[in-house]
Design a protein around this motif. Sequence first.
Motif, PDB file in Angstrom:
ATOM      1  N   UNK A 123     -14.763   9.005 -20.318  1.00 31.50           N
ATOM      2  CA  UNK A 123     -14.161   9.367 -19.040  1.00 31.50           C
ATOM      3  C   UNK A 123     -15.062  10.288 -18.228  1.00 31.50           C
ATOM      4  N   UNK A 124     -15.976  10.999 -18.896  1.00 33.23           N
ATOM      5  CA  UNK A 124     -16.899  11.894 -18.194  1.00 33.23           C
ATOM      6  C   UNK A 124     -18.059  11.130 -17.565  1.00 33.23           C
ATOM      7  N   UNK A 125     -18.208   9.854 -17.935  1.00 40.06           N
ATOM      8  CA  UNK A 125     -19.306   9.049 -17.412  1.00 40.06           C
ATOM      9  C   UNK A 125     -18.894   8.346 -16.122  1.00 40.06           C
ATOM     10  N   UNK A 126     -19.844   8.142 -15.191  1.00 39.36           N
ATOM     11  CA  UNK A 126     -19.524   7.320 -14.015  1.00 39.36           C
ATOM     12  C   UNK A 126     -19.325   5.872 -14.466  1.00 39.36           C
ATOM     13  N   UNK A 127     -18.306   5.219 -13.918  1.00 34.80           N
ATOM     14  CA  UNK A 127     -18.012   3.851 -14.325  1.00 34.80           C
ATOM     15  C   UNK A 127     -18.440   2.863 -13.247  1.00 34.80           C
ATOM     16  N   UNK A 128     -18.438   1.571 -13.602  1.00 41.68           N
ATOM     17  CA  UNK A 128     -18.797   0.483 -12.702  1.00 41.68           C
ATOM     18  C   UNK A 128     -20.213   0.620 -12.158  1.00 41.68           C
ATOM     19  N   UNK A 129     -21.120   1.171 -12.942  1.00 39.62           N
ATOM     20  CA  UNK A 129     -22.511   1.286 -12.545  1.00 39.62           C
ATOM     21  C   UNK A 129     -23.347   0.394 -13.454  1.00 39.62           C
ATOM     22  N   UNK A 130     -24.509  -0.070 -12.967  1.00 32.13           N
ATOM     23  CA  UNK A 130     -25.384  -0.833 -13.861  1.00 32.13           C
ATOM     24  C   UNK A 130     -25.720   0.002 -15.086  1.00 32.13           C
ATOM     25  N   UNK A 131     -25.633  -0.610 -16.254  1.00 32.06           N
ATOM     26  CA  UNK A 131     -25.943   0.094 -17.488  1.00 32.06           C
ATOM     27  C   UNK A 131     -24.767   0.828 -18.107  1.00 32.06           C
ATOM     28  N   UNK A 132     -23.578   0.766 -17.472  1.00 30.45           N
ATOM     29  CA  UNK A 132     -22.427   1.502 -18.011  1.00 30.45           C
ATOM     30  C   UNK A 132     -22.078   1.000 -19.412  1.00 30.45           C
ATOM     31  N   UNK A 133     -22.083  -0.336 -19.599  1.00 35.76           N
ATOM     32  CA  UNK A 133     -21.766  -0.895 -20.912  1.00 35.76           C
ATOM     33  C   UNK A 133     -22.776  -0.433 -21.968  1.00 35.76           C
ATOM     34  N   UNK A 134     -24.053  -0.324 -21.561  1.00 36.43           N
ATOM     35  CA  UNK A 134     -25.064   0.196 -22.483  1.00 36.43           C
ATOM     36  C   UNK A 134     -24.752   1.635 -22.852  1.00 36.43           C
ATOM     37  N   UNK A 135     -24.252   2.401 -21.878  1.00 35.40           N
ATOM     38  CA  UNK A 135     -23.881   3.790 -22.148  1.00 35.40           C
ATOM     39  C   UNK A 135     -22.765   3.880 -23.163  1.00 35.40           C
ATOM     40  N   UNK A 136     -21.768   2.985 -23.047  1.00 35.25           N
ATOM     41  CA  UNK A 136     -20.669   2.959 -24.018  1.00 35.25           C
ATOM     42  C   UNK A 136     -21.195   2.574 -25.396  1.00 35.25           C
ATOM     43  N   UNK A 137     -22.125   1.597 -25.423  1.00 35.75           N
ATOM     44  CA  UNK A 137     -22.723   1.208 -26.705  1.00 35.75           C
ATOM     45  C   UNK A 137     -23.469   2.392 -27.325  1.00 35.75           C
ATOM     46  N   UNK A 138     -24.183   3.160 -26.485  1.00 34.91           N
ATOM     47  CA  UNK A 138     -24.893   4.333 -26.994  1.00 34.91           C
ATOM     48  C   UNK A 138     -23.911   5.348 -27.566  1.00 34.91           C
ATOM     49  N   UNK A 139     -22.773   5.551 -26.904  1.00 36.46           N
ATOM     50  CA  UNK A 139     -21.776   6.497 -27.414  1.00 36.46           C
ATOM     51  C   UNK A 139     -21.248   6.042 -28.774  1.00 36.46           C
ATOM     52  N   UNK A 140     -21.039   4.737 -28.928  1.00 32.06           N
ATOM     53  CA  UNK A 140     -20.591   4.209 -30.222  1.00 32.06           C
ATOM     54  C   UNK A 140     -21.627   4.510 -31.315  1.00 32.06           C
ATOM     55  N   UNK A 141     -22.907   4.317 -30.964  1.00 33.66           N
ATOM     56  CA  UNK A 141     -23.962   4.584 -31.937  1.00 33.66           C
ATOM     57  C   UNK A 141     -24.063   6.078 -32.241  1.00 33.66           C
TER      58      UNK A 141
END
Length: 203
Positions: A123-141
Amino acid sequence: MIASALPACEKHDAAMSLDESTTAWALAARNGDRAAVDRFVRALHRDVRRYVAHLCGDPQAVDDLAQDTFLRALGSLHRFEGRSSARAWLLSIARRAVIDSYRYAAARPRLSDVPDWQLAVENAQPQDLPGFDDGIALLDLLAALPQERREAFVLTQLVGLPYAEAARVSDCPVGTVRSRVARARASLVDLLDEAEESVPLAA
């Protein structure tokens, strides 16, 4: 695969420029410049929220802890002398705020044994931006890393602090931070390799 948007040297220059600006604003705010206070808070609010979210065990408390961090910092500005960057100084205050919240929470019963800290980070991350899904993947890792390695990686690679300042925030030697970041990178590479190998098997 998660890719950097900027080359490492450009990221370093941008981080140095931000650190110089925020430090100048903190010093001006210390001398009573209200516009500098606003610039200082706006420039570092996202970094504080991200860092607190990674440290905090309670997603509901992220905003409160970020606010507490800034209240503590603004109350202590008269003691800030600019010996380190204002960002490193502020993140060390954020770390103490989280530690104090743990101490306070230890005296009270918890409602849940499984806090969803990852939701607060997302929720602290900006959403609907290029690379957002990669950011979520990084958080999972990142969630799979031990706490000390995750903190060192977040401070140096996501927040962009130099190793010496990350060491001050974490209250450990610079060599320890370097070691933790190197081990975090190696673990992340292994996890990415495992994830890429499992995709063809699942297909």
